[in-house]
Design a protein around this motif. Sequence first.
Motif, mmCIF file in Angstrom:
data_model
loop_
_atom_site.group_PDB
_atom_site.id
_atom_site.type_symbol
_atom_site.label_atom_id
_atom_site.label_comp_id
_atom_site.label_asym_id
_atom_site.label_seq_id
_atom_site.Cartn_x
_atom_site.Cartn_y
_atom_site.Cartn_z
ATOM 1 N N ALA A 177 0.827 -1.213 0.000
ATOM 2 C CA ALA A 177 0.000 0.000 0.000
ATOM 3 C C ALA A 177 0.862 1.264 0.000
ATOM 4 C CB ALA A 177 -0.920 -0.008 1.221
ATOM 5 N N ILE A 178 2.102 1.136 0.484
ATOM 6 C CA ILE A 178 3.009 2.284 0.535
ATOM 7 C C ILE A 178 3.814 2.402 -0.756
ATOM 8 C CG2 ILE A 178 4.977 3.317 1.753
ATOM 9 C CD1 ILE A 178 4.016 1.776 4.261
ATOM 10 N N TYR A 179 4.364 1.265 -1.193
ATOM 11 C CA TYR A 179 5.218 1.242 -2.381
ATOM 12 C C TYR A 179 4.407 0.691 -3.552
ATOM 13 C CZ TYR A 179 8.819 1.998 1.090
ATOM 14 O OH TYR A 179 9.561 2.511 2.124
ATOM 15 N N ARG A 180 3.632 1.558 -4.146
ATOM 16 C CA ARG A 180 2.652 1.127 -5.141
ATOM 17 C C ARG A 180 3.260 0.815 -6.502
ATOM 18 N NH1 ARG A 180 -2.519 2.014 -3.344
ATOM 19 N NH2 ARG A 180 -2.724 3.283 -1.456
ATOM 20 N N THR A 181 4.511 1.183 -6.699
ATOM 21 C CA THR A 181 5.124 0.967 -8.013
ATOM 22 C C THR A 181 6.289 -0.027 -7.967
ATOM 23 O OG1 THR A 181 6.604 2.860 -7.723
ATOM 24 C CG2 THR A 181 4.478 3.265 -8.801
ATOM 25 N N SER A 182 6.501 -0.688 -6.838
ATOM 26 C CA SER A 182 7.650 -1.588 -6.701
ATOM 27 C C SER A 182 7.354 -2.964 -7.304
ATOM 28 C CB SER A 182 8.025 -1.746 -5.229
ATOM 29 O OG SER A 182 9.024 -2.741 -5.081
ATOM 30 N N VAL A 183 8.072 -3.322 -8.371
ATOM 31 C CA VAL A 183 7.896 -4.653 -8.950
ATOM 32 C C VAL A 183 8.688 -5.697 -8.161
ATOM 33 C CG1 VAL A 183 7.412 -3.757 -11.254
ATOM 34 C CG2 VAL A 183 9.760 -4.346 -10.637
ATOM 35 N N ILE A 184 9.793 -5.277 -7.532
ATOM 36 C CA ILE A 184 10.564 -6.215 -6.703
ATOM 37 C C ILE A 184 9.714 -6.675 -5.523
ATOM 38 C CG2 ILE A 184 12.596 -6.441 -5.215
ATOM 39 C CD1 ILE A 184 14.011 -4.441 -7.057
ATOM 40 N N LEU A 185 9.039 -5.746 -4.888
ATOM 41 C CA LEU A 185 8.145 -6.083 -3.783
ATOM 42 C C LEU A 185 7.030 -6.995 -4.259
ATOM 43 C CD1 LEU A 185 6.923 -5.726 -0.934
ATOM 44 C CD2 LEU A 185 5.787 -3.654 -1.809
ATOM 45 N N ARG A 186 6.442 -6.692 -5.395
ATOM 46 C CA ARG A 186 5.309 -7.485 -5.863
ATOM 47 C C ARG A 186 5.725 -8.896 -6.288
ATOM 48 N NH1 ARG A 186 4.058 -2.718 -5.318
ATOM 49 N NH2 ARG A 186 1.903 -2.104 -4.883
ATOM 50 N N ASN A 219 15.585 -4.374 -10.904
ATOM 51 C CA ASN A 219 14.242 -4.321 -11.475
ATOM 52 C C ASN A 219 14.154 -5.085 -12.793
ATOM 53 O OD1 ASN A 219 12.252 -2.711 -9.883
ATOM 54 N ND2 ASN A 219 13.906 -1.222 -9.917
ATOM 55 N N ARG A 220 15.202 -4.996 -13.609
ATOM 56 C CA ARG A 220 15.207 -5.775 -14.854
ATOM 57 C C ARG A 220 15.067 -7.269 -14.546
ATOM 58 N NH1 ARG A 220 16.891 -3.695 -19.642
ATOM 59 N NH2 ARG A 220 17.707 -1.570 -19.657
ATOM 60 N N VAL A 221 15.824 -7.711 -13.555
ATOM 61 C CA VAL A 221 15.774 -9.132 -13.188
ATOM 62 C C VAL A 221 14.396 -9.498 -12.654
ATOM 63 C CG1 VAL A 221 16.664 -10.843 -11.564
ATOM 64 C CG2 VAL A 221 18.245 -9.387 -12.822
ATOM 65 N N ALA A 276 21.067 -6.362 -18.377
ATOM 66 C CA ALA A 276 21.377 -5.889 -17.030
ATOM 67 C C ALA A 276 22.857 -6.065 -16.717
ATOM 68 C CB ALA A 276 20.523 -6.628 -16.000
ATOM 69 N N LYS A 277 23.434 -7.176 -17.167
ATOM 70 C CA LYS A 277 24.872 -7.397 -16.961
ATOM 71 C C LYS A 277 25.692 -6.326 -17.684
ATOM 72 C CE LYS A 277 24.382 -12.420 -16.915
ATOM 73 N NZ LYS A 277 24.700 -13.655 -17.676
ATOM 74 N N ALA A 328 20.349 -14.787 -11.575
ATOM 75 C CA ALA A 328 19.192 -15.158 -12.386
ATOM 76 C C ALA A 328 19.601 -15.999 -13.594
ATOM 77 C CB ALA A 328 18.449 -13.904 -12.829
ATOM 78 N N SER A 329 20.689 -15.614 -14.253
ATOM 79 C CA SER A 329 21.179 -16.385 -15.406
ATOM 80 C C SER A 329 21.612 -17.780 -14.978
ATOM 81 C CB SER A 329 22.353 -15.656 -16.066
ATOM 82 O OG SER A 329 21.952 -14.418 -16.594
ATOM 83 N N ALA A 330 22.267 -17.867 -13.821
ATOM 84 C CA ALA A 330 22.720 -19.164 -13.318
ATOM 85 C C ALA A 330 21.545 -20.081 -13.006
ATOM 86 C CB ALA A 330 23.576 -18.958 -12.068
ATOM 87 N N GLU A 331 20.523 -19.531 -12.394
ATOM 88 C CA GLU A 331 19.345 -20.343 -12.064
ATOM 89 C C GLU A 331 18.657 -20.836 -13.333
ATOM 90 O OE1 GLU A 331 17.116 -17.724 -9.587
ATOM 91 O OE2 GLU A 331 18.289 -18.178 -7.780
ATOM 92 N N LEU A 332 18.641 -19.983 -14.348
ATOM 93 C CA LEU A 332 18.045 -20.374 -15.620
ATOM 94 C C LEU A 332 18.843 -21.511 -16.248
ATOM 95 C CD1 LEU A 332 15.638 -19.553 -17.335
ATOM 96 C CD2 LEU A 332 17.081 -17.869 -18.483
ATOM 97 N N ALA A 333 20.168 -21.418 -16.170
ATOM 98 C CA ALA A 333 21.024 -22.479 -16.707
ATOM 99 C C ALA A 333 20.820 -23.785 -15.943
ATOM 100 C CB ALA A 333 22.493 -22.050 -16.646
ATOM 101 N N LEU A 334 20.634 -23.699 -14.629
ATOM 102 C CA LEU A 334 20.371 -24.911 -13.844
ATOM 103 C C LEU A 334 19.082 -25.582 -14.297
ATOM 104 C CD1 LEU A 334 21.234 -24.209 -10.081
ATOM 105 C CD2 LEU A 334 22.398 -25.755 -11.660
ATOM 106 N N GLU A 335 18.063 -24.759 -14.551
ATOM 107 C CA GLU A 335 16.787 -25.312 -15.010
ATOM 108 C C GLU A 335 16.947 -26.043 -16.338
ATOM 109 O OE1 GLU A 335 13.724 -22.419 -15.149
ATOM 110 O OE2 GLU A 335 13.965 -21.789 -13.069
#
Length: 317
Positions: free
Chosen positions: A101-110, A149-151, A175-176, A188-195
Amino acid sequence: MLGLYRTNGSSLQTAGWASFVPIAIAVACVVALGHSPARAAEVDEAQKLYDSGKYAECIDACQKAIKANAYHEGWRLLKIRAEMATGRYAEVLKSYETTAAIYRTSVILRLLGHEVMRVNDRPKDAEQILKNIQDLATRDPWRYSDAANRVAIGRTLLLAGADARQVLELFYDRAKKDSPAAVEPHIASAELALEKQDFALAAEAFAEAAKRSPDNPDVHLGLARAFSDDSERASEALAKALQLNPQHVESLLFQVDNAIDAEEYQRADSILKKVFAVNGKHPRAWAYNAVLAHLTGEYEKEQLHRTVALVAWATNP
């Protein structure tokens, strides 16, 4: 590196995320807004508490900062993560809703809220959060030009079914390039490679993450997973993760998995007790309890443990 990820019929367009392609281009042209260095330093100290497994102390530090009207979003994000780590699922739901409700534009929070909703058995709300992130990034792409945020947007795309290769190219790799010191795109790239079971690529990416965040136990656990064909290096990496954070639940559960594979059921049980001391509600820990009960022929216990595993999130796959 990009050749690893093949299109499986899904794309940003077919996943309903076509607008993120121009967004990825638009945010590349914008300089992200920074936080006060003093405030960031204070949050960094609380982050160290979290990374070392001192979750109660981390929550206490965050609560004090929030009570003192510290506006830095990092305090609230850390509090939510620490509450999640300790299984305070009802409390974390309140923390998330108050913060959203406070940080209405945060995608990291969401994106964090997506997990909060799932562990509180609210899958529809979790899916709605992904749509909300889409709306935010479509409306104001200039807000989301920094690496973190990109990640977060990239992770959202993957959860929505987007093509991994496009996410890698448009979000993680960009982002890199734009933020060479940032750790988030390497993780994030490493986790994708693991998948994708490209363990060599995952190890390389986690090694880059370790250079940027050497005290992050998640990174060293990632290395342990990436060294799937090198037990010695995997053991060293896992030991490092647990040295940094003896209460690192994901590392402990990795040990449990290995112990079960080795038919060391008593050892697995003793490690699970450590997990429950941190988070008595952890669904995967209860699922492992069910596995152990099955392997030892205690079928009534197996059903009971499985039921407990599904209490927080009834549709947990």
